[in-house]
Design a protein around this motif. Structure first.
Motif, PDB file in Angstrom:
ATOM      1  N   VAL A 273      22.391   1.584  -4.493  1.00 31.76           N
ATOM      2  CA  VAL A 273      21.021   2.085  -4.614  1.00 31.76           C
ATOM      3  C   VAL A 273      20.959   3.179  -5.665  1.00 31.76           C
ATOM      4  CG1 VAL A 273      19.054   2.929  -3.312  1.00 31.76           C
ATOM      5  CG2 VAL A 273      20.865   1.732  -2.149  1.00 31.76           C
ATOM      6  N   THR A 274      20.064   3.042  -6.617  1.00 32.59           N
ATOM      7  CA  THR A 274      19.949   4.041  -7.684  1.00 32.59           C
ATOM      8  C   THR A 274      18.655   4.828  -7.512  1.00 32.59           C
ATOM      9  OG1 THR A 274      18.710   2.566  -9.108  1.00 32.59           O
ATOM     10  CG2 THR A 274      21.112   2.461  -9.256  1.00 32.59           C
ATOM     11  N   GLU A 275      18.497   5.856  -8.325  1.00 30.10           N
ATOM     12  CA  GLU A 275      17.289   6.680  -8.275  1.00 30.10           C
ATOM     13  C   GLU A 275      16.060   5.838  -8.628  1.00 30.10           C
ATOM     14  OE1 GLU A 275      15.233  10.542 -10.356  1.00 30.10           O
ATOM     15  OE2 GLU A 275      17.314  10.062 -10.884  1.00 30.10           O
ATOM     16  N   GLN A 276      16.250   4.935  -9.591  1.00 26.63           N
ATOM     17  CA  GLN A 276      15.135   4.060  -9.980  1.00 26.63           C
ATOM     18  C   GLN A 276      14.710   3.163  -8.805  1.00 26.63           C
ATOM     19  OE1 GLN A 276      13.298   4.181 -12.518  1.00 26.63           O
ATOM     20  NE2 GLN A 276      12.600   2.193 -13.206  1.00 26.63           N
ATOM     21  N   ASP A 277      15.696   2.695  -8.019  1.00 31.65           N
ATOM     22  CA  ASP A 277      15.368   1.885  -6.830  1.00 31.65           C
ATOM     23  C   ASP A 277      14.531   2.715  -5.853  1.00 31.65           C
ATOM     24  OD1 ASP A 277      16.863  -0.374  -7.629  1.00 31.65           O
ATOM     25  OD2 ASP A 277      18.711   0.519  -6.873  1.00 31.65           O
ATOM     26  N   ALA A 278      14.958   3.978  -5.670  1.00 31.94           N
ATOM     27  CA  ALA A 278      14.252   4.852  -4.728  1.00 31.94           C
ATOM     28  C   ALA A 278      12.823   5.086  -5.195  1.00 31.94           C
ATOM     29  CB  ALA A 278      14.985   6.187  -4.597  1.00 31.94           C
ATOM     30  N   LYS A 279      12.654   5.210  -6.518  1.00 32.36           N
ATOM     31  CA  LYS A 279      11.327   5.422  -7.093  1.00 32.36           C
ATOM     32  C   LYS A 279      10.440   4.215  -6.808  1.00 32.36           C
ATOM     33  CE  LYS A 279      10.756   8.006 -11.267  1.00 32.36           C
ATOM     34  NZ  LYS A 279      10.964   8.069 -12.701  1.00 32.36           N
ATOM     35  N   ILE A 280      11.004   3.028  -7.040  1.00 31.63           N
ATOM     36  CA  ILE A 280      10.238   1.795  -6.849  1.00 31.63           C
ATOM     37  C   ILE A 280       9.892   1.608  -5.368  1.00 31.63           C
ATOM     38  CG2 ILE A 280      10.444  -0.730  -6.956  1.00 31.63           C
ATOM     39  CD1 ILE A 280      12.024  -0.264  -9.619  1.00 31.63           C
ATOM     40  N   ALA A 281      10.875   1.869  -4.491  1.00 30.37           N
ATOM     41  CA  ALA A 281      10.620   1.754  -3.058  1.00 30.37           C
ATOM     42  C   ALA A 281       9.573   2.788  -2.635  1.00 30.37           C
ATOM     43  CB  ALA A 281      11.914   1.976  -2.279  1.00 30.37           C
ATOM     44  N   GLY A 282       9.624   3.970  -3.260  1.00 29.74           N
ATOM     45  CA  GLY A 282       8.674   5.039  -2.951  1.00 29.74           C
ATOM     46  C   GLY A 282       7.235   4.627  -3.215  1.00 29.74           C
ATOM     47  N   ILE A 283       7.034   3.828  -4.263  1.00 29.03           N
ATOM     48  CA  ILE A 283       5.680   3.355  -4.598  1.00 29.03           C
ATOM     49  C   ILE A 283       5.132   2.495  -3.459  1.00 29.03           C
ATOM     50  CG2 ILE A 283       4.362   1.861  -6.167  1.00 29.03           C
ATOM     51  CD1 ILE A 283       6.310   2.780  -8.405  1.00 29.03           C
ATOM     52  N   ALA A 284       5.971   1.605  -2.935  1.00 27.72           N
ATOM     53  CA  ALA A 284       5.535   0.715  -1.854  1.00 27.72           C
ATOM     54  C   ALA A 284       5.305   1.517  -0.571  1.00 27.72           C
ATOM     55  CB  ALA A 284       6.581  -0.370  -1.627  1.00 27.72           C
ATOM     56  N   HIS A 285       6.157   2.513  -0.348  1.00 22.78           N
ATOM     57  CA  HIS A 285       6.055   3.361   0.845  1.00 22.78           C
ATOM     58  C   HIS A 285       4.746   4.163   0.810  1.00 22.78           C
ATOM     59  CE1 HIS A 285       7.137   6.423   3.836  1.00 22.78           C
ATOM     60  NE2 HIS A 285       6.911   7.343   2.927  1.00 22.78           N
ATOM     61  N   GLU A 286       4.472   4.753  -0.371  1.00 24.26           N
ATOM     62  CA  GLU A 286       3.245   5.531  -0.561  1.00 24.26           C
ATOM     63  C   GLU A 286       2.005   4.709  -0.285  1.00 24.26           C
ATOM     64  OE1 GLU A 286       2.761   6.921  -4.576  1.00 24.26           O
ATOM     65  OE2 GLU A 286       2.278   8.884  -3.768  1.00 24.26           O
ATOM     66  N   ARG A 287       2.084   3.436  -0.650  1.00 18.34           N
ATOM     67  CA  ARG A 287       0.924   2.556  -0.526  1.00 18.34           C
ATOM     68  C   ARG A 287       0.818   1.920   0.865  1.00 18.34           C
ATOM     69  NH1 ARG A 287       0.111   4.508  -4.638  1.00 18.34           N
ATOM     70  NH2 ARG A 287      -0.855   3.818  -6.548  1.00 18.34           N
ATOM     71  N   GLY A 288       1.775   2.272   1.754  1.00 16.38           N
ATOM     72  CA  GLY A 288       1.699   1.775   3.123  1.00 16.38           C
ATOM     73  C   GLY A 288       1.917   0.276   3.259  1.00 16.38           C
ATOM     74  N   LYS A 289       2.732  -0.295   2.387  1.00 17.65           N
ATOM     75  CA  LYS A 289       2.969  -1.742   2.441  1.00 17.65           C
ATOM     76  C   LYS A 289       4.118  -2.088   3.378  1.00 17.65           C
ATOM     77  CE  LYS A 289      -0.069  -2.396  -0.778  1.00 17.65           C
ATOM     78  NZ  LYS A 289      -1.289  -3.154  -0.584  1.00 17.65           N
ATOM     79  N   GLY A 290       4.214  -3.357   3.749  1.00 17.09           N
ATOM     80  CA  GLY A 290       5.387  -3.822   4.473  1.00 17.09           C
ATOM     81  C   GLY A 290       6.551  -3.851   3.498  1.00 17.09           C
ATOM     82  N   ILE A 291       7.737  -3.435   3.937  1.00 17.11           N
ATOM     83  CA  ILE A 291       8.858  -3.337   2.992  1.00 17.11           C
ATOM     84  C   ILE A 291      10.121  -3.993   3.531  1.00 17.11           C
ATOM     85  CG2 ILE A 291      10.370  -1.748   1.712  1.00 17.11           C
ATOM     86  CD1 ILE A 291       8.096   0.270   1.771  1.00 17.11           C
ATOM     87  N   ILE A 292      10.735  -4.836   2.675  1.00 20.69           N
ATOM     88  CA  ILE A 292      12.043  -5.406   2.991  1.00 20.69           C
ATOM     89  C   ILE A 292      12.970  -5.053   1.826  1.00 20.69           C
ATOM     90  CG2 ILE A 292      13.356  -7.520   3.448  1.00 20.69           C
ATOM     91  CD1 ILE A 292      10.692  -8.777   4.411  1.00 20.69           C
ATOM     92  N   LEU A 293      14.084  -4.405   2.138  1.00 20.19           N
ATOM     93  CA  LEU A 293      15.070  -4.104   1.094  1.00 20.19           C
ATOM     94  C   LEU A 293      15.978  -5.317   0.980  1.00 20.19           C
ATOM     95  CD1 LEU A 293      15.937  -0.526   2.393  1.00 20.19           C
ATOM     96  CD2 LEU A 293      14.384  -1.089   0.511  1.00 20.19           C
ATOM     97  N   VAL A 294      15.972  -5.931  -0.181  1.00 21.27           N
ATOM     98  CA  VAL A 294      16.758  -7.149  -0.372  1.00 21.27           C
ATOM     99  C   VAL A 294      17.948  -6.826  -1.273  1.00 21.27           C
ATOM    100  CG1 VAL A 294      16.715  -9.516  -1.240  1.00 21.27           C
ATOM    101  CG2 VAL A 294      14.679  -8.545  -0.146  1.00 21.27           C
ATOM    102  N   VAL A 295      19.138  -6.817  -0.676  1.00 20.06           N
ATOM    103  CA  VAL A 295      20.335  -6.545  -1.470  1.00 20.06           C
ATOM    104  C   VAL A 295      20.836  -7.888  -2.001  1.00 20.06           C
ATOM    105  CG1 VAL A 295      22.634  -5.537  -1.444  1.00 20.06           C
ATOM    106  CG2 VAL A 295      20.831  -4.564  -0.005  1.00 20.06           C
ATOM    107  N   ASN A 296      20.676  -8.081  -3.314  1.00 24.26           N
ATOM    108  CA  ASN A 296      21.024  -9.361  -3.940  1.00 24.26           C
ATOM    109  C   ASN A 296      22.433  -9.292  -4.532  1.00 24.26           C
ATOM    110  OD1 ASN A 296      20.740 -11.961  -4.940  1.00 24.26           O
ATOM    111  ND2 ASN A 296      19.753 -11.291  -6.826  1.00 24.26           N
ATOM    112  N   LYS A 297      23.002 -10.459  -4.845  1.00 23.56           N
ATOM    113  CA  LYS A 297      24.349 -10.580  -5.433  1.00 23.56           C
ATOM    114  C   LYS A 297      25.406 -10.119  -4.420  1.00 23.56           C
ATOM    115  CE  LYS A 297      22.328  -9.499  -9.972  1.00 23.56           C
ATOM    116  NZ  LYS A 297      22.429  -8.792 -11.245  1.00 23.56           N
ATOM    117  N   TRP A 298      25.088 -10.300  -3.122  1.00 21.39           N
ATOM    118  CA  TRP A 298      26.006  -9.890  -2.052  1.00 21.39           C
ATOM    119  C   TRP A 298      27.307 -10.675  -2.134  1.00 21.39           C
ATOM    120  CZ3 TRP A 298      26.417  -5.713   0.515  1.00 21.39           C
ATOM    121  CH2 TRP A 298      27.107  -5.648   1.734  1.00 21.39           C
TER     122      TRP A 298
END
Length: 440
Positions: A273-298
């Motif tokens: 998880v990078t700072e940019q990921d946190a920023k992007i997730a923060g946008i969805a959180h601020e907007r009150g959306k449903g959120i799923i963190l998808v860790v790809n290339k597992w």
């Protein structure tokens, strides 16, 4: 329904930031515990009368030679055309009409998007009106005189902007299909996930001017359910400076998130998880959306029996502001667990629209209060009269109390945890508003 997006475009020094701040003004709410939210103030939520919209500042332009300014203006105009419902074109009465204004006006006119032309720095309407009329020559309609610094003429300007908002959005209203936005940094595999879901290599449109945002909605049918996937991978500009690309992708993310019900935040397993990921997730959180963190290339990670737990802990640590988010570990390449995404999406949608009877809610809160006394201050104790759910997407509650000042953030958090223990609400944030009611 998603909020309309209004983008501001204009040459250097015409007062874009002044206008942005005047409109967003004190109304810009910065969520304290969300990382990187609006530090760079690219977007803000604005309400005007009964309308709400997202205002986007398409970026500063470095005043250099005329050519550089022009190419950056085109770039800006393109962002606005790609993402906005209404374009606010700002000019400056003191600098007058210049060549770059004509060229941008030309692009905007061809875009077929509604454009509102504002002429800034008109501090004295009588004196400057003859100069304002000159801007009719741009051929994009009536110039609106404003003074962003003096906050004059903004009401008329906003009325004009709001007139262009989609009326009852034909087709959108009846469209009950869940909208899923796939967001994340470049190269985390957003398009691969879409392709894997569709089971075909879809052509990704890239480097084509005028790739509109509508072209990247993909309809997916699974069993008897239909979904609309909003993909932000479509545009990747070569030779863009990193900051500009980042700004561009954040603007694209905001507009995609705005239109979605559920947001899949895609993270590269190998990068963590990078700072940019946190920023992007923060946008969805601020907007009150449903959120799923998808860790790809597992599939690409070396794993032992602790890998997933350690990974999960790290995710939770960095994204501590959204403990409710669901996580999925997948590989778009091998298809591992991609099918399971749909179950997660369905669960989150159910939670986002869950309504809880007032009686049941109050039982839980009464029990919670009995277990942990509400805070008190100088001998006065917080009393909670009752709680009720007022809306969904996200589930929103109003708590009536005797004194708002006594309702500490931590106690609200405690009540939220108790409500979550009872009903789950996985994948969705919950909103709480505290209202005061004087004792009889």
């Amino acid at each position: 329904m998603s909020k309309p997006v209004v983008a501001v475009v204009g040459r250097p020094n015409v007062g874009k930031s002044t206008l942005f701040n005047a409109l967003a003004g004190e109304m810009i709410s910065i969520v304290k515990d969300t990382p990187g939210v609006t530090r760079d103030r690219i977007y803000a939520d604005v309400s005007w009368l009964d309308k709400e919209f997202t205002l986007i500042d398409t970026g500063g332009i470095e005043p250099e030679s005329g050519d550089v300014i022009l190419s950056q203006m085109r770039e800006q105009a393109q962002i606005a055309i790609d993402t906005a419902d209404v374009i606010l074109f700002l000019t400056d009465v003191r600098q007058g009409l210049v060549d770059a204004d004509f060229k941008v006006a030309d692009m905007l006119r061809r875009s077929q998007k509604p454009v509102v032309l504002a002429v800034n720095k008109v501090d004295n309407f009588e004196k400057f009106m003859p100069d304002v009329y000159e801007f009719y020559n741009l051929g994009i309609g009536e110039p609106k005189p404003i003074s962003a610094a003096g906050k004059q003429g903004l009401g008329d300007l906003l009325d004009c902007v709001a007139d262009h908002f989609p009326q009852g959005l034909e087709g959108e209203e009846e469209d009950e299909r869940p909208r899923i936005a796939i967001v994340g940094k470049p190269n985390v595999g957003k398009s691969s996930i879409i392709n894997r879901i569709l089971g075909e290599q879809r052509v990704i449109v890239s480097d084509v001017a005028g790739t509109t945002r509508d072209a990247i909605d993909t309809d997916v049918k699974r069993g008897d359910r239909e979904y609309v996937f909003i993909d932000t991978a479509g545009l990747r500009r070569k030779n863009k400076i990193k900051e500009e690309l980042e700004r561009y992708s954040i603007i694209r993310t905001v507009t995609a998130v705005e239109r979605a019900d559920v947001v899949l935040v895609v993270i590269d397993a190998a990068e963590g998880v990078t700072e940019q990921d946190a920023k992007i997730a923060g946008i969805a959180h601020e907007r009150g959306k449903g959120i799923i963190l998808v860790v790809n290339k597992w599939d690409a990670l070396e794993k032992n029996d602790r890998t997933m737990r350690e990974y999960e802990n790290e995710l939770r640590r960095i994204l501590s502001f959204m403990p409710y988010a669901q996580t999925m570990y997948i590989s778009a390449l091998t298809g591992q667990r991609v099918e399971k995404l749909f179950d997660a999406i369905d669960t989150v949608i159910a939670n986002q629209t869950l309504r809880i009877a007032t009686g049941v809610l109050n039982e839980i809160v009464t029990e919670a209060v009995a277990m942990q006394q509400p805070p008190s201050d100088k001998g006065k104790r917080l009393k909670i009269y009752y709680i009720t759910q007022v809306s969904v997407k996200p589930p929103t509650f109003v708590i009536f109390v005797n004194d708002k000042e006594l309702m500490h953030f931590s106690y609200t958090r405690y009540l939220e945890n108790k409500i979550r223990e009872a009903f789950g609400f996985g994948g969705t944030s919950l909103r709480f508003f505290v209202r005061e009611r004087k004792e009889k």
